[in-house]
Enzyme design. Structure first.
Site, PDB file in Angstrom:
ATOM      1  N   THR D  28      49.493   3.052  36.165  1.00 24.39           N
ATOM      2  CA  THR D  28      50.832   2.490  36.388  1.00 24.39           C
ATOM      3  C   THR D  28      51.362   1.718  35.180  1.00 24.39           C
ATOM      4  OG1 THR D  28      49.854   0.526  37.385  1.00 24.39           O
ATOM      5  CG2 THR D  28      50.483   2.296  38.889  1.00 24.39           C
ATOM      6  N   VAL D  31      50.966   2.474  28.943  1.00 25.46           N
ATOM      7  CA  VAL D  31      50.224   3.578  28.322  1.00 25.46           C
ATOM      8  C   VAL D  31      49.848   4.603  29.378  1.00 25.46           C
ATOM      9  CG1 VAL D  31      48.137   4.180  27.040  1.00 25.46           C
ATOM     10  CG2 VAL D  31      49.404   2.103  26.462  1.00 25.46           C
ATOM     11  N   CYS D 164      48.068   0.905  17.708  1.00 25.71           N
ATOM     12  CA  CYS D 164      49.190   1.781  17.361  1.00 25.71           C
ATOM     13  C   CYS D 164      49.613   1.713  15.900  1.00 25.71           C
ATOM     14  CB  CYS D 164      50.377   1.485  18.266  1.00 25.71           C
ATOM     15  SG  CYS D 164      50.720  -0.264  18.496  1.00 25.71           S
ATOM     16  N   SER D 194      57.884  -1.697  23.135  1.00 28.13           N
ATOM     17  CA  SER D 194      57.069  -0.945  24.091  1.00 28.13           C
ATOM     18  C   SER D 194      55.582  -1.090  23.783  1.00 28.13           C
ATOM     19  CB  SER D 194      57.460   0.536  24.084  1.00 28.13           C
ATOM     20  OG  SER D 194      57.252   1.108  22.815  1.00 28.13           O
ATOM     21  N   GLY D 195      55.259  -1.517  22.582  1.00 30.06           N
ATOM     22  CA  GLY D 195      53.858  -1.742  22.242  1.00 30.06           C
ATOM     23  C   GLY D 195      53.240  -2.917  22.964  1.00 30.06           C
ATOM     24  N   GLU D 217      46.966  -8.676  16.307  1.00 33.58           N
ATOM     25  CA  GLU D 217      47.353  -7.396  15.698  1.00 33.58           C
ATOM     26  C   GLU D 217      46.936  -7.302  14.231  1.00 33.58           C
ATOM     27  OE1 GLU D 217      48.809  -5.286  17.680  1.00 33.58           O
ATOM     28  OE2 GLU D 217      49.781  -3.775  16.441  1.00 33.58           O
ATOM     29  N   LYS D 220      43.326  -6.620  13.974  1.00 35.39           N
ATOM     30  CA  LYS D 220      42.985  -5.243  14.358  1.00 35.39           C
ATOM     31  C   LYS D 220      43.275  -4.278  13.219  1.00 35.39           C
ATOM     32  CE  LYS D 220      44.365  -5.880  19.161  1.00 35.39           C
ATOM     33  NZ  LYS D 220      45.433  -5.522  20.108  1.00 35.39           N
ATOM     34  N   ARG D 246      57.458  -8.399  15.522  1.00 34.60           N
ATOM     35  CA  ARG D 246      58.080  -7.705  16.649  1.00 34.60           C
ATOM     36  C   ARG D 246      59.586  -7.680  16.423  1.00 34.60           C
ATOM     37  NH1 ARG D 246      55.084  -4.847  19.883  1.00 34.60           N
ATOM     38  NH2 ARG D 246      53.807  -6.595  20.564  1.00 34.60           N
ATOM     39  N   HIS D 253      57.063   2.227  15.449  1.00 31.49           N
ATOM     40  CA  HIS D 253      56.651   1.131  14.564  1.00 31.49           C
ATOM     41  C   HIS D 253      56.847   1.545  13.105  1.00 31.49           C
ATOM     42  CE1 HIS D 253      55.065  -0.745  18.014  1.00 31.49           C
ATOM     43  NE2 HIS D 253      53.792  -0.742  17.769  1.00 31.49           N
TER      44      HIS D 253
END
Lengths: 361, 361, 361, 361
Positions: D28, D31, D164, D194-195, D217, D220, D246, D253
């Site tokens: 749900t 992703v 992403c 949306s990320g 982020e 990562k 953002r 992106h």
């Protein structure tokens, strides 16, 4: 981050601050923040308590609030220790920016305990003995307060203001009603995201998009506008139909409407009536009363949220595009700053009116 | 950038391409680009000429166009040499996405020279002998073409489609008119920026803002909707009032309206009428005709531009929020993709209809 | 609309206004409007002439300007008759917000005629005898004015300020350069649309989008930052690489950079240096000098355009996220209000400095 | 709304569907929805189970999901009964779009129970025996799967894909690494909302704004890019510095970077290397493999999210603005569709690769 926590001392006065102590209920929320901002350096009121949920109580306001306003948080607020929403704070007025899920019961308890509750929440707006006020429009509804005496301890009272888009609508309608009589209204709103509180609308839902629905909003506009423009306790008889939309705008609600009047209203006459309309409260010296509650513009493409929302420091409603309507007779566009004149600002004005006419013990 | 310039060969066929050669007038503009995109791999039409201003003529389309669509430019288009807007191109149909400042005269010359002109420009929409078509709604207006014969060379004709927001309105109104009779309509539009052409609205004017005015748009909706829903050459008698707003959305116009009907329309009946509505052209095999011209949604917050504009590949209008209106009786919200169904797509459908019924010589 | 046209009388003084008369060149443009707004009620300068293209000359400013700012147009400006950009206006200072296509020649003529030209245009920024100034950073470059004497009539001079994003970068770099020495900088900018003038970026190009290119901007940042942080006429030796992006933001440029320093800079030391940095002009009483040219924030997600661009009335640069860089050693994020501190505001500060040190005859 | 609930039958086949049954964990979420959309009509996989939290389990997917994608929900999905995230579903592959707060443990249980887990969550990305895959770049890392055999039941395995923005970075870096050797990278990202999942970023925080921070982020990107471009289990030695922002964009992106190479790389050589790069998996017939994993554009202002995110059906990374960097030597801009190639799409490609080389029992 450690931050020195202090008792509230707006403007650094020491002992002799004669201003009325007030509390803000729901102080960390979107409307609560606006209350804090508007009460900064207020000449009549000083913030004595910032009340929020138990989760925040006991911590410094600056540490628990996620500040959303474009203007900075007042420094005195950052250090205040947040209190619970219990009617034991040192204050005579309680400004309520509480969420509707909890506002009803808390506000009643505060009023019952002798606080003058000035609320922006929807819960008590339609109570038969509660004034639903836009002070320039229907201050006479304060007469309903007489009915509250049985319910509350001395000093206790409860007044409310309407929904944000309703404020814009009734301020533009008031001179029309006075001059021509309002019979039917079809209104479309384009509402800013700040009206949905925080976090409110998810960005993925509204970026580059329109949501043609705001839960309960159309019903509020339709009921509240008739109540405000009617006699105390007796809603006006005209009919209202509202189409509400959320748009990707930060602040400022557009309220575009067509209106059928009892007496034919030429646009030029309507403009004259709007321009001639003066606040009946002008002589009271209310600090938040704008010089011109209504600003009428002639340009074909105004009002616009970005350019007009701060008219009168956010307390004026701007009206434009007054023109004939082929269906109902007259149409125009109004703009209201939804979190100032449409929420915390109108509530503050309500409190100032209460003070000016001697209702704050 | 050097780029090999070629004659148009959509889909790479060599000689035996039996499709009808067409020209796009104003091919570099916003609507023109959409024509180019929708005509890519069209089964009945092949693009034989891309016409634009003298400034662009003689150069490769890919070198002069500033492509705005989210879908890529067809490869065959990039290499085509742009022609001037003169009626000497090899084509039988001329799709016009011309700006209104030049469209009137150029379109007349093309029709006079024997081209079937299918125009999205406003100039000839209200000419007494020019059909203003949304084909599923008023294909019978093609009868007006009989009056054009004197004016144009054989094969020459001129049909137009309405303004983008009018398309959305009349498609939602058509079943209501058929089932209940339309008497009065008050409509508010929230229109995307792509409707303003290019460069159109400056970003500084619309970011986080609403402009409650679009020049000439309200008049167009009010006049064109009555013309389309009336008999050929005889506008319908109902009255329409439009409030138009530009909003920060890329594509997709919201059209929210209240309607008074001749016969009382319960929302459930209206939904049934909308759902039952079928295109009268369904049997003609028109390539761009969507399976369902109207999509009715039950969710309380639909239609929305981002989610619904591409329904039926952008050719379906989505309707939702069908509910009673306290003032006019019935209200609902429609959504139309303004540059597909509201402009180039409806024009293409008009051309397909002309072909199917034998009007393209 | 008829409007009474008047000579400029900011603040309604009659005869004894001792303030220095100034002209705004390019007064109808985006930067020109900001000059008009910032000069409203200025204690040292009064606007004596609003100059624009011949198309506007002779008409009331309020009738020809399309006002874009969120703050209203000063009333005195609305009625002023626009003059041509000719060096015959009653003024001693000429603030130039002219477009680069015409600025070079006009500014030279004004300086040659004895006006002190304070320009935001790029044309003369790299002239060997023209100071490129951010006054707190390199006021010493005013020494170059000595070389201008041959060129211009008495009183004539020409100073410029850098590109908007460069202002943000050099103000954040200045304390780093002073404390540690700057060797290499890699910077990414996220720039607001107001930086592109009017109409600037088309809305269809930027709504929900990013454009990773701004013509000439990367070169300007790379050249101007070295010039400003070097000795007069001798650019600094460090190397700069800029990646520029346009984003859908109205006002406020983000400038995120990594920097290699001559002496190792721990983030805490860098924060201390940024915090300790004071304007060397603090004693001069310049009206537009912010109390703190640099504001350093500790929150992990600041600075942000909406919340920080108005720091110091738009004249402070806000810095945050000071942290180690695995590649160059140190990194951080700065924010500058692009049309205030990054354009008209810094130019006004330049003029105030010229006045304070006796360069305005 | 009542809706008939059915077992999943994508494409309506009855019994002989030979496709591999798969489950979507976290179906749900943002992703998860993309997994459902990309698996619609997949030739190799059929969705046999949609798993979500206990709150949703037992109800129809269409009734519990709040669908965010621009493409409509597949009809077969609407009627599927949601299962709990327990390893008892009929499936051989489990695609995980789970939130990191629960993904770690659930994924391990599924793998231990014999499911091939293909995860987009961050939890196991840096596990020593778990491949972190962008298949065209480092399929050789599948060798790590040999180390997993002890841990899991037969058929059980666990592969992950990176964050992403890392996907975009490493796909653009891979040809540079192969041709010139990568030594140091400074990268700035401009990331779509949306990320952040759903509800993710509040609209009031991002409309007309930039947030220069995305939690975790930067770390990562810095760790994952080195792991992917290194040998299996041995991260590459180059250093990476990331600045993450953002921005108010829905999808796509931007990844702008400067890179120092071991061997000097002229921009033209770099473009040639990027253009020449071909997927080593081209012969395997993977359904989701784009024809060109990298698209190189020459225009000065591309790639842009709105125009380039759907290149290769969202599976191609677009690169542009390849030019010299005064500090590190080479710089360019890449764009990746964050929820397709950057999340569900790359995971699907990972599963296709596992199938093609015989790892799905």
């Amino acid at each position: 981050m450690t931050r020195r926590t202090t008792r509230a001392r707006p403007r650094g006065r020491v002992a002799a601050d004669a201003r009325i102590p007030v509390a803000v209920l729901g102080a960390t929320g979107a409307v609560g923040q606006r209350f804090v901002s508007l009460l900064d350096r207020h000449p009549w009121f000083r913030v004595a308590a910032l009340c929020a949920s138990d989760r925040s109580a006991g911590r410094a306001y600056g540490d628990v609030v996620r500040w959303h306003l474009d203007v900075p948080m007042p420094e005195w607020a950052a250090g205040m220790v947040v209190a619970a929403c219990e009617p034991d704070v040192e204050a005579r007025v309680a400004f309520s920016g509480l969420d509707a899920s909890v506002a009803g019961e808390i506000e009643t308890r505060f009023a019952a305990s002798g606080y003058a509750v000035v609320s922006n929440a929807r819960n008590h707006r339609l109570d038969p003995d509660v004034p639903l006020l836009v002070p320039e429009v229907n201050h006479a509804h304060l007469a309903l307060l007489a009915k509250q005496r049985r319910r509350f301890a001395p000093g206790g009272l409860l007044v409310t203001n309407p929904n944000c888009s309703t404020v814009g609508l009734v301020m533009a309608l008031a001179p029309v009603e006075a001059a021509f009589g309002v019979r039917r209204v079809v209104v479309a709103t384009l509402q800013a995201v700040s009206g949905a509180g925080y976090p409110g609308v998810a960005s993925i839902d509204i970026l580059g998009n329109v949501i043609p629905h705001i839960g309960g909003e159309e019903e509020k506009i339709e009921a509240e506008s008739r109540r405000i423009l009617g006699a105390p306790g007796k809603p006006a008889a005209f009919r209202v139909s509202a189409h509400c939309h959320r748009v990707p705008v930060s602040d400022g609600h557009i309220v575009a409407f067509s209106v059928a009047t009892a007496r034919r209203a030429e646009p030029a006459e309507a403009v004259a009536a709007l321009r001639a309309w003066r606040s009946p409260l002008a002589g009271l010296g209310l600090p938040s009363l704008p010089e011109r509650p209504l600003v009428v513009r002639d340009e074909p493409d105004r009002p616009q949220p970005r350019h007009d929302r701060m008219a009168g420091a956010g307390m004026s409603v701007t009206v434009g595009r007054v023109r004939p309507c082929p269906v109902l007779g007259l149409r125009m566009v109004a703009l209201v700053h939804n979190t100032i004149r449409g929420a915390a600002g109108v509530a503050l004005l309500n409190a100032e009116l209460l003070k000016a006419i001697g209702f704050l013990l």
